[in-house]
Design a protein around this motif. Structure first.
Motif, short mmCIF file in Angstrom:
data_model
loop_
_atom_site.label_atom_id
_atom_site.label_comp_id
_atom_site.label_asym_id
_atom_site.label_seq_id
_atom_site.Cartn_x
_atom_site.Cartn_y
_atom_site.Cartn_z
N GLU A 139 0.80 -1.22 0.00
CA GLU A 139 0.00 0.00 0.00
C GLU A 139 0.83 1.27 0.00
O GLU A 139 0.30 2.37 -0.15
CB GLU A 139 -0.93 0.01 1.22
N GLY A 140 2.16 1.16 0.15
CA GLY A 140 3.04 2.32 0.14
C GLY A 140 3.20 2.92 1.53
O GLY A 140 2.56 2.51 2.51
N GLU A 152 5.16 -2.93 -6.13
CA GLU A 152 4.29 -1.91 -6.70
C GLU A 152 3.36 -1.32 -5.64
O GLU A 152 3.01 -1.98 -4.68
CB GLU A 152 3.44 -2.50 -7.83
N THR A 153 2.97 -0.07 -5.86
CA THR A 153 2.06 0.63 -4.96
C THR A 153 0.83 1.11 -5.75
O THR A 153 0.86 1.18 -6.99
CB THR A 153 2.76 1.83 -4.31
N PRO A 154 -0.26 1.47 -5.08
CA PRO A 154 -1.49 1.86 -5.78
C PRO A 154 -1.32 3.02 -6.75
O PRO A 154 -1.97 3.06 -7.80
CB PRO A 154 -2.43 2.22 -4.63
N GLU A 155 -0.48 3.98 -6.42
CA GLU A 155 -0.28 5.12 -7.31
C GLU A 155 0.18 4.67 -8.69
O GLU A 155 -0.26 5.20 -9.71
CB GLU A 155 0.75 6.09 -6.70
N ARG A 156 1.04 3.66 -8.74
CA ARG A 156 1.56 3.18 -10.02
C ARG A 156 0.67 2.12 -10.65
O ARG A 156 0.62 1.99 -11.87
CB ARG A 156 2.97 2.61 -9.82
N ARG A 159 -4.01 3.83 -10.19
CA ARG A 159 -4.42 5.10 -10.78
C ARG A 159 -4.50 5.04 -12.31
O ARG A 159 -5.56 5.36 -12.89
CB ARG A 159 -3.49 6.23 -10.35
N SER A 187 -5.30 0.82 -0.03
CA SER A 187 -5.42 0.82 -1.50
C SER A 187 -6.80 1.30 -1.94
O SER A 187 -6.93 2.08 -2.89
CB SER A 187 -5.15 -0.58 -2.05
N LEU A 190 -7.26 5.07 -1.52
CA LEU A 190 -6.63 5.78 -2.63
C LEU A 190 -7.42 5.58 -3.92
O LEU A 190 -7.61 6.53 -4.69
CB LEU A 190 -5.19 5.30 -2.80
N ARG A 193 -10.37 7.81 -4.42
CA ARG A 193 -10.01 9.13 -4.93
C ARG A 193 -9.73 9.09 -6.42
O ARG A 193 -10.14 9.98 -7.16
CB ARG A 193 -8.78 9.64 -4.18
N TYR A 194 -9.03 8.03 -6.88
CA TYR A 194 -8.73 7.92 -8.31
C TYR A 194 -10.02 7.83 -9.13
O TYR A 194 -10.13 8.44 -10.19
CB TYR A 194 -7.86 6.70 -8.59
#
Length: 377
Positions: A139-140, A152-156, A159, A187, A190, A193-194
C-alpha cells in the motif's frame, strides 16, 4: 513526510553485515572469523493458508538468485544460503518467531514476500536489528527502520488503470471487494479518490476475512447494484474462490474486474470459463517477451525443469529481493552512501529509496489461462 532507509545509516547501526545478532541482542562481531563463510538469507514466504499458493514459486526464484550469486563468487566472498520460514497469515506469533530467529544469529538479512499484515508482525519482531527487504506489492508509505520495499504501490498500479477504464470503457460505477487488512484498506481509500477524480463513483467498499469461502451475499449485491467495474483486493485462495463464483453467477459478461494480486498460478485455479473481462495490473508477467524476462525464464526452467512452479509476479519478486540484498550488502561493505541501488533484477527497477522506486507497470487482460498485456504505464 516518510523517510526511506539510508544505506550508511541503516547498516551502520544497530547492525552491520558480517556482524550477526546473537540471543540477547548483542552483536557477535567475530562471526566471519569463526569460520562461518556463509551469508544467510531468511526467506519469509507463505507456505500454507490462503496465500500458500505463492510459496513454491517464491522459494524457487529465491533459490535461483542465490545460486547465480554463488556461481559468480558469492557475496563479498561468502556463499549465500537460504533459510525458509512460513510467513502465512494463519501462522500464529510471527513476531515472536522473527524475534527468536533474529536473536539466534542464524540469519543476516530478511527477504519477505507475504501480506502487509505479516509485514507488520515481522517488523515488530525484527525491530530494525537486521535489514528487511519486502518484495511484494503493497500500500506504500513504509518508513520503518531498516525496511526496504521493492513492490508496486497503488499510485503506479491502480491510478492509471482506473483512469483508463473510466475514460475508455466508460466504467464509472465501481464496487470494491478486499480482504480485511491494511493493504486493501489503504489501497481502496486511494482508489476511491482515483475513481472520483476520473469522473466515476464508488457504490460500496466491502471487506471480508481470510478464508471466508462464501461470497454469495457480495455477488447478490453486485447483481442488484449493477456496477460497471469491480476492484478486487483479495489474496490467494479467496481471490480464486471469488472469481470462480463470479463466473458461475454469470456476472463476467457484463462487469469488468480489476485486480493487482492475481498471478499465473491463481489464474489456472480460477479456470478459463470464469475469466471473461478480468484485468490484472502488475509489474511482471511471465508472458513478457523482453530480453531480460526471456533470459530469466530460460535460466529458471533450465534449473527447475519444465514442470517447475509457474512463474508469476509474486514469485519473481523474491528473485529480485535476494539480488537486492546482495547489492545492498556489497554497497554497505564499501561504505557507500545512499543513492541508486543497482542489482540483478528482471523488471529494471531503479531504487533510490522506498518513496522513490521506478519500474514499468503492465495492464493485462486475461485470455483463458493466459495474460495478454494491453497497456504499459
Amino acid at each position: 513526510m516518510l523517510s526511506s532507509p539510508s544505506i550508511t545509516g541503516s547498516f551502520a547501526a544497530p547492525y552491520q553485515f558480517g556482524q550477526r545478532v546473537k540471543r540477547g541482542g548483542q552483536q557477535r562481531a567475530s562471526a566471519w572469523r569463526d569460520g562461518d563463510r556463509t551469508f544467510s538469507v531468511g526467506l519469509f514466504v507463505p507456505m500454507s493458508g490462503v496465500a500458500g499458493i505463492w510459496g513454491p514459486s517464491a522459494i524457487a526464484c529465491a533459490t535461483l538468485a542465490s545460486e547465480e550469486i554463488n556461481r559468480f563468487g558469492g557475496l563479498i566472498g561468502r556463499e549465500i544460503s537460504l533459510k525458509c520460514f512460513d510467513a502465512s497469515d494463519e501462522v500464529e506469533d510471527i513476531s515472536d518467531m522473527t524475534r527468536e530467529v533474529v536473536e539466534s544469529g542464524s540469519i543476516d538479512v530478511i527477504v519477505g514476500m507475504h501480506t502487509s499484515s505479516v509485514r507488520r508482525s515481522v517488523i515488530e519482531g525484527c525491530r530494525g536489528r537486521l535489514p528487511y527487504i519486502y518484495t511484494a506489492l503493497h500500500e506504500g508509505g513504509e518508513g520503518s527502520n531498516g525496511v526496504f520495499t521493492l513492490g508496486e504501490t497503488p499510485e503506479r498500479q491502480l491510478r492509471p488503470a482506473i483512469e483508463m477504464f473510466v475514460s475508455e470503457r466508460h466504467a464509472r460505477r465501481w464496487m470494491f471487494v478486499g480482504n480485511d487488512y491494511q493493504w486493501p484498506w489503504i489501497s481502496h481509500r486511494l482508489a476511491r479518490r482515483y475513481v472520483h477524480e476520473a469522473g466515476g463513483t464508488v457504490l460500496s467498499d466491502t471487506y471480508v476475512p481470510f478464508n471466508v469461502g462464501d461470497f454469495s451475499e457480495i455477488l447478490e449485491r453486485i447483481e442488484r447494484e449493477k456496477p460497471q467495474a469491480v476492484l478486487l483486493s483479495l489474496v490467494g485462495q479467496d481471490a480464486i474462490d471469488f472469481n470462480r463464483a463470479f463466473g458461475h453467477a454469470g456476472l463476467a459478461s457484463r462487469t469488468l474486474r480489476l485486480s493487482c494480486a492475481i498471478e499465473e498460478n491463481m489464474l489456472l485455479a480460477i479456470g478459463d470459463r470464469n475469466t471473461e473481462d478480468l484485468f490484472v495490473c502488475s509489474g511482471y508477467f511471465g508472458a513478457l517477451g523482453d530480453d531480460a524476462n526471456m533470459g530469466f525464464k530460460e535460466r529458471y526452467h533450465q534449473r527447475f525443469g519444465q514442470r517447475a512452479p509457474t512463474l508469476n509476479s509474486l514469485g519473481q519478486s523474491t528473485y529480485e529481493g535476494v539480488h537486492f540484498a546482495a547489492a545492498l550488502a556489497a554497497r554497505a561493505s564499501q561504505r557507500q552512501g545512499a543513492g541508486l541501488i543497482e542489482y540483478g533484477g528482471v523488471r529494471g527497477i531503479d531504487w533510490r529509496g522506498n518513496a522513490n522506486v521506478t519500474y514499468p507497470v503492465h495492464l493485462a487482460q486475461v485470455d483463458g489461462h493466459f495474460f495478454h498485456v494491453v497497456r504499459t504505464f
